[in-house]
Design a protein around this motif. Structure first.
Motif, mmCIF file in Angstrom:
data_model
loop_
_atom_site.group_PDB
_atom_site.id
_atom_site.type_symbol
_atom_site.label_atom_id
_atom_site.label_comp_id
_atom_site.label_asym_id
_atom_site.label_seq_id
_atom_site.Cartn_x
_atom_site.Cartn_y
_atom_site.Cartn_z
ATOM 1 N N LEU A 205 60.818 67.434 120.340
ATOM 2 C CA LEU A 205 61.986 67.676 121.182
ATOM 3 C C LEU A 205 62.384 69.141 121.197
ATOM 4 N N VAL A 206 62.315 69.805 120.054
ATOM 5 C CA VAL A 206 62.671 71.222 120.007
ATOM 6 C C VAL A 206 61.670 72.045 120.813
ATOM 7 N N HIS B 278 62.404 72.069 124.620
ATOM 8 C CA HIS B 278 63.555 72.801 125.138
ATOM 9 C C HIS B 278 63.124 74.112 125.787
ATOM 10 N N LYS B 279 63.882 74.504 126.770
ATOM 11 C CA LYS B 279 63.599 75.754 127.462
ATOM 12 C C LYS B 279 64.249 76.896 126.696
ATOM 13 N N GLY B 280 63.456 77.877 126.340
ATOM 14 C CA GLY B 280 63.977 79.055 125.673
ATOM 15 C C GLY B 280 64.215 80.155 126.682
ATOM 16 N N SER C 219 58.864 72.880 128.222
ATOM 17 C CA SER C 219 59.504 72.135 129.300
ATOM 18 C C SER C 219 59.001 72.590 130.658
ATOM 19 N N SER D 277 72.622 73.928 133.781
ATOM 20 C CA SER D 277 71.462 73.190 133.293
ATOM 21 C C SER D 277 71.285 71.909 134.088
ATOM 22 N N GLU E 278 67.645 68.586 131.289
ATOM 23 C CA GLU E 278 67.937 69.426 130.120
ATOM 24 C C GLU E 278 69.113 68.871 129.325
ATOM 25 N N ARG E 279 70.139 68.389 130.034
ATOM 26 C CA ARG E 279 71.297 67.811 129.324
ATOM 27 C C ARG E 279 70.897 66.548 128.575
ATOM 28 N N LEU F 41 67.895 65.885 127.460
ATOM 29 C CA LEU F 41 67.066 66.340 126.349
ATOM 30 C C LEU F 41 67.939 66.845 125.205
ATOM 31 N N ASP F 42 69.015 67.543 125.546
ATOM 32 C CA ASP F 42 69.958 68.008 124.519
ATOM 33 C C ASP F 42 70.585 66.835 123.784
ATOM 34 N N THR G 142 68.060 65.113 121.531
ATOM 35 C CA THR G 142 67.788 65.944 120.357
ATOM 36 C C THR G 142 68.918 65.838 119.337
#
Length: 76
Positions: free
Chosen positions: A17-18, A21-23, A29, A43, A47-48, A50-51, A54
């Motif tokens: 999962l980490v 994430h988009k950096g 992702s 976002s 993305e939300r 995924l947050d 996580t």
């Protein structure tokens, strides 16, 4: 024994999962279409979600560590 296995599973999920994430420069992702969306509206829903996933997996991972620590303390 069950919490040890759960800890291994949650650790693997956290790593995946980490990494998804988009950096600053994108991330894994982008492989799933995350880099093609504009960032004008904030976002995306993906993305939300995924947050949120996580955070939940992280809390379960932490709970497994706490339970294993208590079990080790009780057994000694």
């Amino acid at each position: 024994m069950g919490f040890s296995i759960a800890l291994l599973v949650f650790s693997g999920l956290m790593m995946l999962l980490v990494l998804m994430h988009k950096g600053k420069g994108g991330g894994l992702s982008d492989m799933f279409g995350g880099g093609m969306q504009s960032s004008v509206g904030g976002s995306s829903v993906a993305e939300r979600n995924l947050d949120r996933i996580t955070i939940v997996v992280g809390l379960l991972w932490f709970a497994c560590i706490v339970v294993l620590g208590i079990m080790m303390k009780v057994n000694n």
